[in-house]
Design an enzyme around this catalytic site. Structure first.
Site, PDB file in Angstrom:
ATOM      1  N   LYS A 519      12.110  60.151  16.842  1.00 22.11           N
ATOM      2  CA  LYS A 519      11.284  61.328  16.562  1.00 22.11           C
ATOM      3  C   LYS A 519      10.508  61.051  15.275  1.00 22.11           C
ATOM      4  O   LYS A 519      11.097  60.857  14.212  1.00 22.11           O
ATOM      5  CB  LYS A 519      12.216  62.533  16.415  1.00 22.11           C
ATOM      6  N   ASP A 615      18.346  77.794  17.094  1.00 22.61           N
ATOM      7  CA  ASP A 615      17.320  77.562  18.106  1.00 22.61           C
ATOM      8  C   ASP A 615      17.964  77.083  19.409  1.00 22.61           C
ATOM      9  O   ASP A 615      17.610  76.056  19.969  1.00 22.61           O
ATOM     10  CB  ASP A 615      16.290  76.546  17.592  1.00 22.61           C
TER      11      ASP A 615
END
Ligand SMILES: *[C@@H]1O[C@H](CO)[C@@H](O)[C@H](O)[C@H]1NC(C)=O
Ligand SMILES: *[C@@H]1O[C@H](CO)[C@@H](O)[C@H](O)[C@H]1NC(C)=O
Ligand SMILES: *[C@@H]1O[C@H](CO)[C@@H](O)[C@H](O)[C@H]1NC(C)=O
Ligand SMILES: *[C@@H]1O[C@H](CO)[C@@H](O)[C@H](O)[C@H]1NC(C)=O
Ligand SMILES: *[C@@H]1O[C@H](CO)[C@@H](O)[C@H](O)[C@H]1NC(C)=O
Ligand SMILES: *[C@@H]1O[C@H](CO)[C@@H](O)[C@H](O)[C@H]1NC(C)=O
Length: 834
Positions: A519, A615
Site C-alpha cells: 500500500k 471502520d
C-alpha cells in the site's frame, strides 16, 4: 461417656446424610442394581448398597451355584476392595436378567479380582460376556484387578447379561452393577477427527470405557462423582512427566448453563488440570503427551474436559489440542467460548478411528499466537470404544504374535532395509535442503530493522526462514525502497489491485516468491501520515490469525509504504455481490463472520487497552486462499476509553451505512460502535446487497433499516440472498437475525460485546450444521422452503427515517458503501482491481 460418643456418632451420621442428600440429589437413576457376587451379606460402598448374592439369586439363572471367597489372598486396596473378598463361579452358561423400567442407555459395570480360591484359581478362567445385542468380552482372561464399564441402550423391558465359559474353563465375577445413564450424557454426535466431519449415530452404539482420567489430579472415587464413576490419575498414560505440571483450583470451577454439568464431570475433575511445565518461559514450545492403549480396528469417542483454572484474565491462554496427529482444537481459547468468563467447565467430543495402532495419543501444546505466554491445559479425558457394525465391543486386536517366524524374519529384514534407505534419503535430502535454504536466506535479506542502538541486523522475510517476523511492542522492520520497487515491478500500474483515498495498493512478489500487498500512500497527505503511523503502531502490537499482518514498511524519501501479507481472495464484499465470484454457502459465510468476529474480539480485549477499529465493513474483511477472514485497515483505529478519557473525538470517521448512530449523535466512541458496524456486515452477508444502494426505492436504500424492519416482523427470510433460499435452517436464521438485531441496538449499552457476538455466531453455525446430518426429507420441514417471490410493500412501515442513516441519502452516486466520510487511509484492497 457412652452418651457423648453416641451423640458424636449421631452428629457424624446426620452430617454424612446431609452431605449425601445434597451431593447426590440430582442423580436418581430409574434403574439401579448392585450385586456383591458370592457375598453372604450386603456391602456398602459410598452410598450404594451392593446386594448380597443370596438376595440377588432371583436375577440369575445358572445351572450351578458356586460361591468362593479369598481366604488367604491379600486384597488390593481400592474403594471396591469389599467386593473383592468373594466371587461367583459360572461353570456353564449363565444369565442375569434385570427388569428395566426406563429405556435408554444403561451402564453395566463388571468388577473382577482374579484370586485363587481353594478349588478354583480365578486367574485361569477364560470366558465371554454378552448381551443379546452386543458382545462385551470374548475369551477374556482377567489378569489383574479390573473394572469393566459398558453402556448399552436398552429399549426392551429386560436387560440380559450372559456369562459363557470358553471350552472347559469357567467364568467368574466379583461384582455387578446396572445403572441408568442420564440421557444427555452421551449425545448422538461428535466431531470426527480424520476427516474432520460431523460423526452421527452414537445413540445406536454400545460403549466401553477404556480410560477415565483426572488429568493432573488425584484419583476421584465414585463417592465424589454424581454418577458413581471413578477417575484415575494420568500417571500411567503420561509420556513424559517432566513436561507436565499439575494445577489445582477447585473453588474456581463454575458450571455455565451452556457448558458442562456436574454429571459430565465433578468439581474434583474440573478443578485440577495438567498444564505445560514451562515456568512462564515465553519461548517454551513443546507438547505434553499422553498415550492410551486401545484395541485397533475400532472407533473411539474421546471426550476432553476443559476448565481454565489457570488464567487470571480472558484471552491469555491459547493452545492446540492434538488427537494423534490432528490438531482438533487449533488456537483454542476457552474464555472466548464463554464470553470472556474463566473457569467455565466444558468438554469437547471427538470420534477417532484406530485402524492400525494400539494407542490413541493426546497432546496439548501452545498455539503459535505470539503475544500470550505459551501454555496449554487439559482437565479430564474419557476414552470410550464404540461397538462395531456387528454390535461387538470385544476383540479387535489383529493377532501379531501368531505369524510364522519366517514371515517375521522377512518383515524384520524389510524394516531394517527400509529404515536404512530412509536414513540415507534423509541425509541426502537434508544436505540439499540446507544448501537451498542458505541460498534462499541470502536472497531474501531485505528487511533492515530500524535500529535504535546502532546494531543492524538482517533477517529473512516472512516465509523463507519458516518463521513469522516477530514484532514486539516496537515494530521495526523497515524495508528499503529499492526492494519494494523490485517487488512491484517498479510500481507497475497493471499490478494495482486497489485504489483508495490514500493511494494505490499493488500486488508484489518478494525475491523468495512470497506474495505481498503493497500500500503506497500519497506523500503529500498530512492526514495520511497520521494514519500511516497509526496503522504501523496498531499492527505491530496486534498479531492474530484473524488480523491482516503487517510484514514491513518503508518511510524512505518521505514515502509511506506498508507491506502486508497478501490475501488471495480479496474482500468479503467482493464475494457477496458485484464481482461475479461464485456465491458462497451459508456455512462459508458464517465461518467468515466468525473469523472476523474473532479478530475484532481480540482487538477489543486482547490488549490492556481496548482498540476500536472504527471502520468495520465488508471491504475491510479480507479472505485468504482458504477463505479465512482477516480484519484489515487499522488506519482509523483508536485505543478505547482508557486513553481517550473524554470519549469525544474531533471528527466522526467511518463509512456510510455502517456508522453507529449513537457515535454520530454524541461523538462518543466505544467498542460498541464496532459492534454496530459488524451488525450491518452481518445483514450484508445475509442479504448480499450494498449497505447503501441509492438506486433502490427510498425505504430500501439503507440496508440496516430495511433488514431491521423485516427482522422485527420476524420475516427476515423474505429479504435474504436468493442463492441462500431453502438452504438456511430456520433456527440458524432466527438466531443470526437476533444477533444482528442486537448489534444494531440504538444504544451501545444494549449491544452485545464482540465476544457475545462471536459466541452467538458459533451457535448459529452449530444450529445450521445440526441439520446437515439429518436425512434430507426431514430437513425440508426445518428449512425455509419454497418462498413466495419477495413482495416489497413500500407503503408499510412508514418512513423508518431515524438516526444517522437517513442523512446518507444525500450522498451522491458511485459505490457509496465503500466511501469513507473522511479522507481515510483507503481500503487496503478493492475488489474492482482483481
Ligand atoms: C440388604 O439390602 C436389601 C436392599 O437394600 C435389604 O432389603 C436387605 O434387608 C439387606 N439385607 C441385609 C442382610 O442387610
Ligand atoms: C493360578 O494360576 C496362575 C496362572 O496359571 C499361576 O501363575 C498361579 O501360580 C496359580 N495360583 C495358584 C495358587 O495355584
Ligand atoms: C435408544 O435407542 C432408541 C432406538 O434406536 C433410540 O430412539 C433412543 O434415542 C436411544 N436412546 C439413547 C439414550 O441412546
Ligand atoms: C501430579 O498429580 C499426580 C496425582 O496427584 C501426582 O501423582 C504427580 O506426582 C503430580 N505431578 C507433579 C509434577 O506434581
Ligand atoms: C471428595 O469429596 C469430599 C467431600 O465431599 C472432599 O472432602 C474430598 O476432597 C473430595 N475428594 C476429591 C479427590 O476431590
Ligand atoms: C505437537 O504434536 C503435534 C501432533 O503430533 C505435532 O504436529 C506438533 O509439531 C507438536 N508440536 C511440538 C512443539 O512438538
Amino acid at each position: 461417656m457412652m452418651g457423648f460418643v453416641g451423640l458424636k456418632l449421631l452428629f457424624i451420621g446426620v452430617v454424612f446424610f446431609l452431605c449425601l442428600s445434597s451431593c447426590y440429589s440430582q442423580f436418581n437413576p430409574a434403574d439401579k442394581y448392585s450385586i456383591d457376587c458370592g457375598s453372604p451379606s450386603n456391602t456398602t460402598i459410598g452410598n450404594r448398597v451392593f446386594l448380597s448374592d443370596s438376595l440377588a439369586s432371583s436375577f440369575l439363572s445358572t445351572p450351578q451355584n458356586v460361591l468362593v471367597d479369598t481366604s488367604a489372598n491379600s486384597i488390593p486396596s481400592s474403594e471396591y476392595s469389599p467386593l473383592y473378598k468373594t466371587a461367583r463361579i459360572f461353570t456353564q452358561t449363565s444369565t442375569y436378567t434385570f427388569r428395566i423400567t426406563q429405556s435408554g442407555r444403561h451402564w453395566i459395570r463388571l468388577y473382577f479380582f482374579p484370586f485363587s480360591a481353594s478349588n478354583y484359581n480365578l486367574t485361569t478362567a477364560v470366558f465371554s460376556v454378552s448381551t443379546p445385542d452386543h458382545s462385551l468380552l470374548s475369551d477374556f482372561k482377567a489378569e489383574s484387578v479390573q473394572t469393566k464399564e459398558y453402556s448399552v441402550n436398552v429399549t426392551s423391558g429386560d436387560l440380559e447379561i450372559t456369562f459363557t465359559p470358553t471350552g472347559s474353563s469357567f467364568a467368574f465375577l466379583n461384582g455387578l452393577e446396572v445403572v441408568s445413564v442420564p440421557d444427555p450424557l452421551i449425545p448422538d454426535d461428535a466431531m470426527s477427527v480424520n476427516p474432520p466431519t460431523n460423526f452421527k449415530g452414537m445413540l445406536n452404539k454400545a460403549l466401553e470405557t477404556l480410560a477415565r482420567v483426572n488429568m493432573g489430579g488425584p484419583v476421584v472415587t465414585s463417592r465424589n462423582d454424581s454418577l458413581w464413576r471413578s477417575w484415575v490419575t494420568d500417571l500411567s498414560y503420561s509420556k513424559n512427566r517432566n513436561f507436565e505440571s499439575n494445577v489445582s483450583n477447585p473453588t474456581a470451577v463454575r458450571y455455565p448453563p451452556d457448558g458442562a454439568t456436574q454429571d459430565d464431570a465433578p468439581v474434583s475433575v474440573y478443578g485440577t488440570a495438567a498444564t505445560m511445565a514451562s515456568e512462564n518461559d515465553p519461548k517454551a514450545n513443546f507438547n505434553v503427551t499422553w498415550e492410551f492403549p486401545v484395541d485397533r480396528g475400532f472407533q473411539y469417542l474421546v471426550r476432553l474436559h476443559f476448565c481454565d483454572i489457570v488464567s487470571t484474565s480472558a484471552n491469555t491462554l491459547y493452545f492446540n489440542v492434538y488427537i494423534d496427529d490432528s490438531n482438533v482444537l487449533p488456537d483454542y481459547d476457552l474464555s472466548t467460548k464463554f464470553g470472556g468468563s474463566l473457569a467455565m467447565a466444558s468438554y469437547s467430543d471427538f470420534v477417532t478411528q484406530s485402524l492400525n495402532k494400539n494407542q490413541i495419543r493426546i497432546s496439548i501444546g501452545p498455539s503459535s499466537i505470539k503475544d500470550v505466554n505459551p501454555n496449554a491445559i487439559l482437565n479430564g479425558v474419557e476414552i470410550m470404544k464404540l461397538s462395531n457394525s456387528d454390535g461387538s465391543l470385544s476383540g479387535g486386536n489383529i493377532p501379531s504374535s501368531n505369524s510364522s517366524s519366517k514371515k517375521s524374519i522377512g518383515l524384520i529384514i524389510g524394516v531394517v532395509v527400509g529404515v536404512l534407505v530412509a536414513i540415507l534419503a534423509g541425509v541426502i535430502f537434508f544436505c540439499v535442503y540446507k544448501k537451498r535454504k542458505q541460498e534462499q536466506l541470502n536472497q531474501s535479506k531485505i528487511w533492515i530493522p530500524l535500529s535504535t542502538n546502532g546494531i543492524s541486523q538482517t533477517m529473512g522475510s516472512k516465509y523463507s526462514n519458516g518463521t513469522t517476523i516477530s514484532a514486539g511492542s516496537n515494530f521495526n522492520y523497515r524495508c528499503p525502497f529499492a526492494a519494494i520497487q523490485e517487488a512491484t515491478n517498479n510500481f507497475d500500474e497493471s499490478w494495482v489491485i486497489g485504489i483508495g483515498g490514500f493511494g494505490k495498493v499493488y500486488k508484489g512478489v518478494l525475491s523468495d516468491g512470497t506474495k505481498v500487498a503493497v500500500k503506497r500512500g500519497n506523500p503529500k497527505s498530512q492526514q495520511g501520515l497520521a494514519e500511516f503511523q497509526t496503522e504501523i503502531e496498531m499492527l505491530s502490537q496486534f498479531r492474530h490469525r484473524h488480523l491482516v499482518s503487517l510484514i514491513g514498511y518503508c518511510d524512505e524519501k518521505s514515502e509511506m509504504i506498508l507491506i502486508y501479507e497478501y490475501m488471495e481472495n480479496g474482500t468479503l464484499k467482493s464475494h457477496l455481490y458485484g464481482s461475479g465470484f461464485p456465491s458462497m454457502s451459508w456455512k462459508q459465510r458464517l465461518e467468515i463472520c466468525i473469523g472476523a468476529a474473532r479478530g475484532l474480539h481480540y482487538l477489543h480485549t486482547g490488549y490492556s487497552k481496548a482498540v476500536i477499529h472504527r471502520d468495520v465493513k465488508s471491504a475491510n474483511i479480507l479472505l485468504d486462499e482458504n477463505l479465512m477472514a482477516k480484519v484489515a485497515d487499522f488506519g482509523l483505529s483508536k485505543t478505547g476509553p482508557e486513553i481517550d478519557q473524554t470519549h469525544v473525538s474531533t471528527a466522526v470517521k467511518g463509512s456510510f451505512g455502517y456508522l453507529d448512530p449513537e457515535y454520530f449523535r454524541r461523538q462518543q466512541l466505544t467498542e460498541k460502535s464496532d459492534v454496530y458496524s459488524f451488525g450491518v456486515v452481518l445483514f450484508e452477508v445475509l442479504c448480499a446487497r450494498p449497505v447503501i444502494d441509492p438506486s433502490l426505492p427510498r425505504e430500501m436504500v439503507n440496508l440496516a433499516e430495511w433488514a431491521m424492519k423485516w427482522q422485527k416482523k420476524g420475516q427476515l427470510e423474505q429479504i435474504i440472498d436468493v442463492t441462500l433460499k431453502g438452504k438456511i435452517r430456520a433456527d440458524s436464521l432466527r438466531k443470526f437475525g437476533e444477533t444482528a438485531e442486537k448489534c444494531l441496538s440504538d444504544f451501545g449499552v444494549d449491544r452485545p460485546s464482540m465476544g457475545d457476538v462471536l459466541w452467538n455466531l458459533e451457535y448459529v453455525l452449530q444450529l445450521q450444521e445440526a441439520v446437515l446430518q439429518n436425512d434430507p426429507d426431514e430437513n425440508s420441514t426445518n428449512v425455509i422452503g419454497e418462498l413466495s417471490p419477495v413482495i416489497h410493500d413500500f407503503n408499510r412501515g412508514g418512513d423508518g427515517g431515524g438516526d444517522g442513516a437517513a442523512q446518507f441519502e444525500m450522498s451522491s452516486g458511485d459505490d457509496i458503501s465503500g466511501v469513507s466520510m473522511s479522507k481515510v487511509f483507503s481500503q487496503l484492497v478493492k475488489s474492482e482491481g482483481r
